[in-house]
Design an enzyme around this catalytic site. Structure first.
Site, PDB file in Angstrom:
ATOM      1  N   ASP A  48       0.865  -1.173   0.000  1.00  0.00           N
ATOM      2  CA  ASP A  48       0.000   0.000   0.000  1.00  0.00           C
ATOM      3  C   ASP A  48       0.910   1.234   0.000  1.00  0.00           C
ATOM      4  OD1 ASP A  48      -2.201   1.661   0.040  1.00  0.00           O
ATOM      5  OD2 ASP A  48      -3.226   0.610   1.666  1.00  0.00           O
TER       6      ASP A  48
HETATM    7  C1  NOJ Z   1      -4.177   3.814   0.280  1.00  0.00           C
HETATM    8  C2  NOJ Z   1      -5.347   2.901   0.538  1.00  0.00           C
HETATM    9  O1  NOJ Z   1      -5.150   2.220   1.757  1.00  0.00           O
HETATM   10  C3  NOJ Z   1      -5.573   1.885  -0.560  1.00  0.00           C
HETATM   11  O2  NOJ Z   1      -6.774   1.225  -0.314  1.00  0.00           O
HETATM   12  C4  NOJ Z   1      -5.575   2.545  -1.901  1.00  0.00           C
HETATM   13  O3  NOJ Z   1      -5.787   1.569  -2.889  1.00  0.00           O
HETATM   14  C5  NOJ Z   1      -4.252   3.257  -2.115  1.00  0.00           C
HETATM   15  N1  NOJ Z   1      -4.079   4.261  -1.092  1.00  0.00           N
HETATM   16  C6  NOJ Z   1      -4.163   3.908  -3.488  1.00  0.00           C
HETATM   17  O4  NOJ Z   1      -5.025   4.968  -3.574  1.00  0.00           O
END
Ligand code: NOJ
Length: 709
Positions: A257
């Site tokens: 992430d």
């Molecule tokens: C952080 C989030 O936790 C995740 O769910 C998301 O896909 C990514 N950012 C990208 O935006």
């Protein structure tokens, strides 16, 4: 030699690391760091994928830089958070789960996939599969609620919807199962906080939806931010390389992430960014989202012998395979063609999904509104709030397509006088609008109170310690309801809200969640009785925040609640019961169940048992009912939950119709991780229950004996 082997051979170390580098453009901001203009890095072959960028021209321009300017011309991968729609926005996943309809889940994912892919997006960071039993956690809105079986079926439907069923050509949109794993159990419901869960809870509750997604062919997995039992997920060798790669044989892409690899330093498991990069790669993470530490620091990690080239090559090969699977080497500018009329079809689907996701929680005879209602007051900060109807993660959707409740009601009731006042803002202390709002209520035949949260109060970084109405909305609601006009309250929210006083005082309450583009029309259809509500709760609704985590499939205790015995499991100041159980939801019709029966007394591993129950509509309108099948394994080597969902089915009933629904229950459905965590089916008696919700007082029961060969 395959295309991928040829490329790997030809690549420099920097080009390889470039493939592992997933950067964000600033069109949407979904994290604390934005990479800025990445054109230079793309042209230098230092970027493998870009997200938060959409629009055909913008994507084609970035792709041109990768394909035409770099030495090897490897195309970029374009990702986006397409969770519940791309341009057309459907209900948030927690709400849509309440339709309990895999076909609907699949169809909305397919529509989203086609729209996103028609604009050049290749991969979605969805489905979000975090089972959660804690409505403080803002991200409960993004997932399938509290139950692992529901999570599994939701996972499969979404993966099929996004990726299509036939992978022989290419995916319309590659799916990413996230956030692996257990983020829904974050300490105290706070985003990014540590997770301490037992091995049993991991295997029984948090892992099954991911396993199901991978069995359905999901292309990618995103690791969670949190640590699980001390090991941050971006560094969880045991769950990534061990569980995903070795046990489930997953050979797709695992990505971190947002900045999660760099955060391994802050987590306290890496001394510096070099170690962070090495630990994540060694654990099994292929792509580094936004941290940039693979690109910057893996060369030093190689020098320090913390990783070796084989680890890098394996990760790069998986990224290239995904690009190949998407058809990008043959057509880097690929777009999936939308059929003429697709947008209209998707808008119709958005209305269907919204209607089938709104949950009627209480109704003391007010709904549907009588045809004699001539004057309506629609009050509250969410009555005319377009953008909020989209909920969190609304991708490329826009408020301009959104129908508010006020607009929906005006359209549905052109001959009614409908007066509107917001009364108060969603948040804040200003009460000056309460008096004018109450003035509108005088003389109204019915009041529609639109209360709740803004879209930004759920999703990522949107946790709440209190589960009441924010701002001065309670004051508004109480003053409006004291005026005495019959009131239906609509709760717009990404989570259950603990508002027992509202359930007591309002004549009807509808969980209107965030229903997407056509929220207002769907709600108007329900208020006016044009649509008979059918959604059921995918999450237990607490009375008080102190009951959290609360879920229907709790285990027993040696001292179960007994009103006559204080030394039993209880609170001094609140009952143990939820406000509404899992599966709760009303319709305008009434359905009864009877005659639960099993076609055999014994269940063995070779032949499933047939379980049947009669369902009768007691009303004069057609209805769609959800029938849940639960079971309890009475005595096992490991205490089993009081009841566990084993299956559900939906049935459409005509007025006064009786039908019989069938379930096939195999011994495998009673498998659970034994003392050593290996799956076992143990012989013995099990109770089978059928019900319209998990309310233990309303379940029909039957007995079955499991015999193992
Ligand atoms: C952080 C989030 O936790 C995740 O769910 C998301 O896909 C990514 N950012 C990208 O935006």
């Amino acid at each position: 030699m395959s295309r991928i082997d040829c490329l790997l051979r030809a690549m420099t170390l920097e080009e390889k690391l470039g493939q592992l580098n997933l950067v964000t453009a600033g069109q949407a901001v979904t994290g604390p760091v934005v990479c800025g203009d990445t054109t230079k890095d793309i042209c230098a072959g230092r970027v493998g994928g870009v997200f938060n960028l959409w629009g055909l021209d913008a994507l084609a321009c970035a792709q041109r830089s990768a394909v035409e300017e770099t030495r090897l011309g490897v195309p970029l991968l374009f990702g986006l958070d397409v969770l519940h729609g791309h341009r057309t926005i459907f209900p948030i996943p927690l709400a849509e789960t309440g339709a309990f309809d895999s076909r609907l889940w699949e169809r909305t994912a397919r529509a989203a996939a086609l729209e996103a892919a028609s604009e050049g997006i290749h991969l979605t960071f969805a489905p979000m599969l975090d089972v959660s039993r804690d409505p403080r956690w803002g991200r409960i809105a993004e997932g399938p609620g509290e139950d692992p079986l529901v999570g599994e079926k939701f996972a499969q439907a979404k993966v099929r919807g996004f990726q299509g069923d036939d992978f022989s050509r290419f995916y319309p949109l590659a799916a990413t199962a996230k956030h692996f794993c257990a983020g829904g159990a974050a300490t105290a419901g706070r985003d990014y906080a540590a997770v301490d869960v037992s091995e049993r809870a991991l295997h029984e509750v948090y892992l099954p939806p991911f396993r199901a997604a991978l069995e359905a062919g999901c292309a990618a997995v995103m690791t969670a931010f949190n640590n699980v039992n001390g090991a941050p997920m971006a560094a969880q060798r045991r769950l990534l390389n061990g569980y995903l790669r070795r046990r489930l044989k997953f050979d797709g892409v695992i990505m971190s992430d947002y900045t999660a690899i760099a955060e391994l330093v802050e987590h306290g498991v890496a001394a510096d960014s070099v170690e962070a990069a090495a630990i994540a790669l060694k654990a099994g993470v292929d792509m580094d989202m936004v941290s940039g530490v693979y690109l910057a620091h893996l060369p030093e990690a190689l020098d320090r012998c913390l990783v070796d080239m084989r680890d890098i090559d394996a990760a790069v090969a998986r990224v290239l395979q995904l690009k190949d699977r998407l058809g990008l080497f043959d057509d880097p500018y690929r777009v999936v063609r939308l059929d003429a009329g697709a947008k209209e079809t998707h808008r119709r689907l958005a209305l269907e999904a919204a209607r089938r996701s709104a949950t009627l929680l209480t109704n003391r005879g007010l709904l549907p509104l009588s045809a004699n209602v001539r004057r309506i007051a629609i009050i509250g900060p969410l009555a005319d709030a377009g953008a909020d109807m989209l909920g969190p993660w609304s991708a490329a959707g826009g408020a301009e397509n959104c129908v508010t409740t006020f607009a929906g009601l005006r359209r549905a009731l052109p001959n009614c006088e409908i007066a509107h006042h917001s009364g108060v803002a969603i948040e804040g202390d200003d009460e000056s609008g309460i008096a004018p709002a109450c003035a509108l209520v005088k003389g109204a035949d019915a009041v529609v109170l639109c209360l709740g949260e803004s879209a930004g109060m759920s999703g990522e970084a949107a946790c709440r310690a209190a589960l009441g109405l924010p701002g001065k909305q309670r004051q508004l609601a109480e003053r409006v309801m004291s005026a005495g006009a019959p009131t239906v309250a609509l709760l717009f929210c990404g989570r259950p809200l603990a508002v027992p006083w509202l359930f007591e005082r309002a004549q009807a309450v509808v969980a209107a969640w965030f229903l997407g583009d056509r929220a207002g029309e769907a709600i108007a259809d329900i208020l006016t009785g044009r649509f008979n509500p059918s959604a059921r709760l995918a999450v237990t609704w607490p009375q008080e925040v102190g009951q959290v985590p609360i879920f229907y499939s709790a285990r027993s205790t040696g001292r179960p609640f007994d009103a006559a015995n204080p030394y039993t499991s209880r609170y001094l100041d609140c009952s143990n019961d939820p406000q509404f159980p899992f599966g709760h939801g009303l319709s305008f019709s009434r359905t009864t169940l009877s005659n639960l029966r099993v076609d055999c007394a014994e269940l063995n591993t070779s032949q499933p048992a047939k379980v049947r129950v009669d369902v009768r509509s007691e009303s004069d309108i057609a209805t769609e009912e959800t029938i849940f099948l639960f079971a309890r394994d009475r005595i096992a080597s490991v205490a089993r939950p009081l009841i566990e969902l084993k299956d559900w089915t939906k049935v459409a009933l005509q007025p006064r119709e009786t039908a019989t629904v069938d379930f096939a229950l195999s011994a495998e459905a009673f498998q659970f991780p034994g003392e050593d965590m290996e799956p076992v089916v143990e012989p013995g008696d099990v109770d089978i229950f059928a019900g319209l919700s998990a309310d233990p007082d309303r379940l029909l029961s039957a007995r079955l004996r499991i015999v193992c060969a």
